[in-house]
Design an enzyme around this catalytic site. Sequence first.
Site, short mmCIF file in Angstrom:
data_model
loop_
_atom_site.label_atom_id
_atom_site.label_comp_id
_atom_site.label_asym_id
_atom_site.label_seq_id
_atom_site.Cartn_x
_atom_site.Cartn_y
_atom_site.Cartn_z
N LYS A 1 -20.33 -3.83 -16.46
CA LYS A 1 -20.70 -2.80 -15.58
C LYS A 1 -21.21 -3.50 -14.10
O LYS A 1 -20.96 -2.87 -12.96
CB LYS A 1 -21.83 -2.01 -16.14
N GLU B 1 -29.83 1.36 -10.37
CA GLU B 1 -28.88 2.32 -9.44
C GLU B 1 -29.95 3.44 -9.42
O GLU B 1 -30.73 3.82 -10.22
CB GLU B 1 -27.75 2.59 -10.07
N GLU C 1 -14.63 7.02 -14.77
CA GLU C 1 -15.67 7.75 -14.86
C GLU C 1 -16.70 7.89 -13.72
O GLU C 1 -17.15 7.07 -13.16
CB GLU C 1 -16.56 7.71 -16.06
N GLU D 1 -18.10 4.04 -14.42
CA GLU D 1 -17.58 2.94 -15.23
C GLU D 1 -16.11 3.27 -15.45
O GLU D 1 -15.58 4.29 -15.14
CB GLU D 1 -18.21 2.63 -16.48
N ASN E 1 -13.14 2.89 -18.45
CA ASN E 1 -12.75 2.68 -19.71
C ASN E 1 -11.34 2.34 -19.88
O ASN E 1 -10.42 3.09 -19.44
CB ASN E 1 -13.05 4.16 -20.64
N PHE F 1 -30.34 15.89 -35.87
CA PHE F 1 -28.76 15.39 -36.09
C PHE F 1 -28.83 14.04 -36.92
O PHE F 1 -28.04 13.09 -36.60
CB PHE F 1 -28.35 15.26 -34.49
#
Length: 379
Positions: A39, A123, A198, A211, A213, A271
């Site tokens: 990153k 950031e 993205e 980023e 992918n 979940f």
Amino acid sequence: VHPGYGFLSENADFCRALGDAGITFIGPGVDAINAMGDKITSKQLADKAGVNTIPGYTDVIDGPDHAVEIAREIGYPVMLKASAGGGGKGMRVVWNDDECRDGFERAANEARSSFGDDRVFAEKFIQEPRHIEIQVMADGHGNVIYLGERECSIQRRHQKVIEEAPSPFLDEATREAMGAQAVALARAVDYQSAGTVEFIVDAERNFFFLEMNTRLQVEHPVTELVTGQDLVELMIRVADGEKLPLGQEDVRLSGWAMEARVYAEDPFRNFLPSIGRLSHYQAPAETEHVRIDTGIVEGSEVSMFYDPMIAKLITYGNTRDEAIDHLSDALDAYYIRGVSHNISFLNALISHPRFREGRLTTNFIAEEYPDGFHAKDVP
């Protein structure tokens, strides 16, 4: 070898080993995978390529006191992120000095245990953010195009739940600007094959690189449905040395597509993953409006060792409302027994007035279901 979109798809060592064995990897080259897999490096490359990047500190942070110093310069709130991170691991939003010190330690520890790499950068945290990504495709002859965008803002714990194409938020000027920057980044790393750039987009349509992918995305079917292009076929053709059969001027977006990830999990128990054998499994019928991507059948076992995704349910309509209606009908047509599943939760999401209106952010689920999902929330 096509690596799918699992762990091997962004593994530079695997790509290199295939090349050494004389086997073609259907994906980008080793250098592109390495450059975009980190990153910090990817953000530096993006900045150099003229891609909008979030204000921040892209070198490695040297301890909690250094983190506070940097955060004060950026201005709170600040996002601390693991350089080797993914899936929301090694990420912390901090709003003051105390949270920053604690958040740095937690992010570094989580990154070390998850990725074997404790490097952390910082950031600016974008409030009311949308997660919108651009699909790119590049060949080995210098041709790079983008095939529209996907709105992936409906997330839970940084994991995508509902995706759609196009985005209900972008105008044509913003789409073209994002596409141009995605193409510029792909060119900067000599990218070949399918990839996704993205972006985080704020309420004023300002967009910032998040980023890249270097693989096929789980949500690629929504792009295929609105562009009429088979992304996997294009990847195979590019890997075989062919030129892309279309240019940017040939890309047309038509209609609307939605994807819901059907999981073996219990939304009424926070979940919790559900394991076991699917004693009964009947999916909705596939039609011109309904597509199902799955690897399971009745009798398949969902274990604790793999991702609990049962299927990707994708629908298409001439309008966004039509695509949502088809998705709701298809969800209702599922019959699953033997494991718990999230279908009631998915239907609640797409039936929500705010979702119908397209007022999406990555905080949607946290804001609309702050105390979790309960029986009273089922539409």
